[in-house]
Design a protein around this motif. Structure first.
Motif, PDB file in Angstrom:
ATOM      1  N   MET A   3       0.849  -1.172   0.000  1.00 44.42           N
ATOM      2  CA  MET A   3       0.000   0.000   0.000  1.00 44.42           C
ATOM      3  C   MET A   3       0.891   1.231   0.000  1.00 44.42           C
ATOM      4  O   MET A   3       1.828   1.348   0.762  1.00 44.42           O
ATOM      5  N   GLY A   4       0.569   2.180  -0.891  1.00 42.35           N
ATOM      6  CA  GLY A   4       1.354   3.400  -0.989  1.00 42.35           C
ATOM      7  C   GLY A   4       0.989   4.416   0.084  1.00 42.35           C
ATOM      8  O   GLY A   4      -0.010   4.276   0.795  1.00 42.35           O
ATOM      9  N   GLU A   5       1.824   5.451   0.181  1.00 43.20           N
ATOM     10  CA  GLU A   5       1.621   6.478   1.206  1.00 43.20           C
ATOM     11  C   GLU A   5       0.302   7.223   1.050  1.00 43.20           C
ATOM     12  O   GLU A   5      -0.363   7.531   2.039  1.00 43.20           O
ATOM     13  N   LEU A   6      -0.089   7.520  -0.171  1.00 42.55           N
ATOM     14  CA  LEU A   6      -1.338   8.245  -0.372  1.00 42.55           C
ATOM     15  C   LEU A   6      -2.531   7.377   0.011  1.00 42.55           C
ATOM     16  O   LEU A   6      -3.464   7.846   0.676  1.00 42.55           O
ATOM     17  N   THR A   7      -2.494   6.127  -0.368  1.00 42.70           N
ATOM     18  CA  THR A   7      -3.562   5.205   0.023  1.00 42.70           C
ATOM     19  C   THR A   7      -3.629   5.095   1.535  1.00 42.70           C
ATOM     20  O   THR A   7      -4.717   5.119   2.122  1.00 42.70           O
ATOM     21  N   GLU A   8      -2.479   5.011   2.172  1.00 39.12           N
ATOM     22  CA  GLU A   8      -2.446   4.952   3.642  1.00 39.12           C
ATOM     23  C   GLU A   8      -3.031   6.217   4.243  1.00 39.12           C
ATOM     24  O   GLU A   8      -3.765   6.162   5.238  1.00 39.12           O
ATOM     25  N   ARG A   9      -2.720   7.373   3.660  1.00 35.73           N
ATOM     26  CA  ARG A   9      -3.248   8.643   4.161  1.00 35.73           C
ATOM     27  C   ARG A   9      -4.778   8.645   4.091  1.00 35.73           C
ATOM     28  O   ARG A   9      -5.459   9.033   5.040  1.00 35.73           O
ATOM     29  N   ILE A  10      -5.307   8.206   2.963  1.00 38.99           N
ATOM     30  CA  ILE A  10      -6.759   8.176   2.795  1.00 38.99           C
ATOM     31  C   ILE A  10      -7.394   7.191   3.777  1.00 38.99           C
ATOM     32  O   ILE A  10      -8.431   7.485   4.381  1.00 38.99           O
ATOM     33  N   GLU A  11      -6.758   6.046   3.956  1.00 40.12           N
ATOM     34  CA  GLU A  11      -7.262   5.061   4.934  1.00 40.12           C
ATOM     35  C   GLU A  11      -7.237   5.642   6.342  1.00 40.12           C
ATOM     36  O   GLU A  11      -8.169   5.446   7.128  1.00 40.12           O
ATOM     37  N   THR A  12      -6.181   6.381   6.660  1.00 43.96           N
ATOM     38  CA  THR A  12      -6.067   7.000   7.984  1.00 43.96           C
ATOM     39  C   THR A  12      -7.148   8.058   8.183  1.00 43.96           C
ATOM     40  O   THR A  12      -7.762   8.142   9.254  1.00 43.96           O
ATOM     41  N   GLY A  72     -17.172  10.264   1.882  1.00 45.01           N
ATOM     42  CA  GLY A  72     -15.954  11.036   1.690  1.00 45.01           C
ATOM     43  C   GLY A  72     -14.788  10.161   1.267  1.00 45.01           C
ATOM     44  O   GLY A  72     -13.981  10.554   0.426  1.00 45.01           O
ATOM     45  N   TYR A  73     -14.728   8.986   1.844  1.00 46.09           N
ATOM     46  CA  TYR A  73     -13.678   8.023   1.483  1.00 46.09           C
ATOM     47  C   TYR A  73     -13.799   7.667   0.001  1.00 46.09           C
ATOM     48  O   TYR A  73     -12.806   7.691  -0.737  1.00 46.09           O
ATOM     49  N   ARG A  74     -15.022   7.375  -0.432  1.00 53.57           N
ATOM     50  CA  ARG A  74     -15.217   7.033  -1.848  1.00 53.57           C
ATOM     51  C   ARG A  74     -14.878   8.222  -2.739  1.00 53.57           C
ATOM     52  O   ARG A  74     -14.262   8.056  -3.803  1.00 53.57           O
ATOM     53  N   ASP A  75     -15.271   9.419  -2.297  1.00 49.56           N
ATOM     54  CA  ASP A  75     -14.950  10.616  -3.078  1.00 49.56           C
ATOM     55  C   ASP A  75     -13.445  10.836  -3.183  1.00 49.56           C
ATOM     56  O   ASP A  75     -12.939  11.210  -4.250  1.00 49.56           O
ATOM     57  N   LEU A  76     -12.715  10.613  -2.105  1.00 53.40           N
ATOM     58  CA  LEU A  76     -11.255  10.768  -2.147  1.00 53.40           C
ATOM     59  C   LEU A  76     -10.628   9.770  -3.107  1.00 53.40           C
ATOM     60  O   LEU A  76      -9.742  10.129  -3.898  1.00 53.40           O
ATOM     61  N   LYS A  77     -11.070   8.528  -3.036  1.00 50.22           N
ATOM     62  CA  LYS A  77     -10.523   7.511  -3.947  1.00 50.22           C
ATOM     63  C   LYS A  77     -10.825   7.882  -5.404  1.00 50.22           C
ATOM     64  O   LYS A  77      -9.959   7.754  -6.276  1.00 50.22           O
ATOM     65  N   ARG A  78     -12.051   8.353  -5.645  1.00 50.21           N
ATOM     66  CA  ARG A  78     -12.448   8.770  -6.984  1.00 50.21           C
ATOM     67  C   ARG A  78     -11.603   9.960  -7.440  1.00 50.21           C
ATOM     68  O   ARG A  78     -11.153  10.002  -8.588  1.00 50.21           O
ATOM     69  N   ALA A  79     -11.381  10.922  -6.544  1.00 50.75           N
ATOM     70  CA  ALA A  79     -10.598  12.107  -6.887  1.00 50.75           C
ATOM     71  C   ALA A  79      -9.177  11.742  -7.284  1.00 50.75           C
ATOM     72  O   ALA A  79      -8.655  12.230  -8.291  1.00 50.75           O
ATOM     73  N   VAL A  80      -8.552  10.894  -6.496  1.00 47.87           N
ATOM     74  CA  VAL A  80      -7.179  10.478  -6.797  1.00 47.87           C
ATOM     75  C   VAL A  80      -7.125   9.783  -8.152  1.00 47.87           C
ATOM     76  O   VAL A  80      -6.248  10.063  -8.969  1.00 47.87           O
ATOM     77  N   SER A  81      -8.076   8.921  -8.412  1.00 48.43           N
ATOM     78  CA  SER A  81      -8.105   8.209  -9.676  1.00 48.43           C
ATOM     79  C   SER A  81      -8.301   9.162 -10.860  1.00 48.43           C
ATOM     80  O   SER A  81      -7.543   9.115 -11.835  1.00 48.43           O
ATOM     81  N   LEU A  82      -9.286  10.031 -10.748  1.00 50.24           N
ATOM     82  CA  LEU A  82      -9.574  10.964 -11.835  1.00 50.24           C
ATOM     83  C   LEU A  82      -8.413  11.933 -12.084  1.00 50.24           C
ATOM     84  O   LEU A  82      -8.010  12.149 -13.231  1.00 50.24           O
ATOM     85  N   VAL A  83      -7.895  12.520 -11.022  1.00 47.69           N
ATOM     86  CA  VAL A  83      -6.840  13.517 -11.177  1.00 47.69           C
ATOM     87  C   VAL A  83      -5.544  12.873 -11.658  1.00 47.69           C
ATOM     88  O   VAL A  83      -4.853  13.425 -12.517  1.00 47.69           O
ATOM     89  N   SER A  84      -5.220  11.719 -11.125  1.00 46.54           N
ATOM     90  CA  SER A  84      -3.977  11.074 -11.569  1.00 46.54           C
ATOM     91  C   SER A  84      -4.055  10.737 -13.058  1.00 46.54           C
ATOM     92  O   SER A  84      -3.096  10.975 -13.796  1.00 46.54           O
ATOM     93  N   GLU A  85      -5.201  10.258 -13.500  1.00 47.90           N
ATOM     94  CA  GLU A  85      -5.358   9.926 -14.920  1.00 47.90           C
ATOM     95  C   GLU A  85      -5.333  11.194 -15.782  1.00 47.90           C
ATOM     96  O   GLU A  85      -4.639  11.257 -16.795  1.00 47.90           O
ATOM     97  N   ALA A  86      -6.078  12.211 -15.367  1.00 47.62           N
ATOM     98  CA  ALA A  86      -6.172  13.440 -16.159  1.00 47.62           C
ATOM     99  C   ALA A  86      -4.849  14.191 -16.225  1.00 47.62           C
ATOM    100  O   ALA A  86      -4.559  14.845 -17.229  1.00 47.62           O
ATOM    101  N   CYS A  87      -4.059  14.113 -15.163  1.00 45.30           N
ATOM    102  CA  CYS A  87      -2.787  14.853 -15.115  1.00 45.30           C
ATOM    103  C   CYS A  87      -1.598  14.004 -15.543  1.00 45.30           C
ATOM    104  O   CYS A  87      -0.485  14.521 -15.648  1.00 45.30           O
TER     105      CYS A  87
END
Length: 128
Positions: free
Chosen positions: A1-10, A21-36
């Motif tokens: 598990m990466g640091e960002l995933t750990e941060r979101i889990e924490t 909010g957890y689902r929204d954070l996971k969605r945000a990371v996925s969308l932004v990482s792909e778009a950027c």
């Protein structure tokens, strides 16, 4: 598990974000990482995730965030990357279960704009 995933889990385990909010954070990371064009564990996504977690909490508590200074927002709007920034932010806000105030959406523009500018600079693109 990466640091960002750990941060979101924490953030979830400490009750900073609820399940939506957890689902929204996971969605945000996925969308932004792909778009950027960055990896989903890129450390540059951490400030965005942390800000969103706080924004969701403020929204559920009826708290307001202090608005950005007008020059900061003007700088983002003046960027050649602005159309792409808006496109990404609109996709994000449509995907969220939580809603964001206009002031929170402005912060989202700044976070996404900063990430896009950093990626472009790293790739040797034009200045923003």
């Amino acid at each position: 598990m990466g640091e960002l995933t750990e941060r979101i889990e924490t953030l979830r385990s400490f009750g900073v974000v609820d399940e939506a909010g957890y689902r929204d954070l996971k969605r945000a990371v996925s969308l932004v990482s792909e778009a950027c064009g960055v990896g989903a564990e890129d450390e540059r996504l951490a400030p965005l995730a942390t800000h969103l977690a706080a924004a969701f909490g403020r929204g559920s508590n009826g708290e307001a965030v202090r608005p950005l200074g007008p020059q900061v927002l003007a700088d983002v709007k003046g960027s050649p990357l602005y159309p792409k920034i808006v496109e990404i932010c609109d996709a994000l806000t449509r995907s969220f279960e939580n809603s964001l105030s206009e002031d929170e959406r402005d912060f989202l523009l700044v976070h996404v704009g900063g990430l896009l500018a950093a990626v472009q600079a790293q790739e040797g693109g034009e200045d923003s």
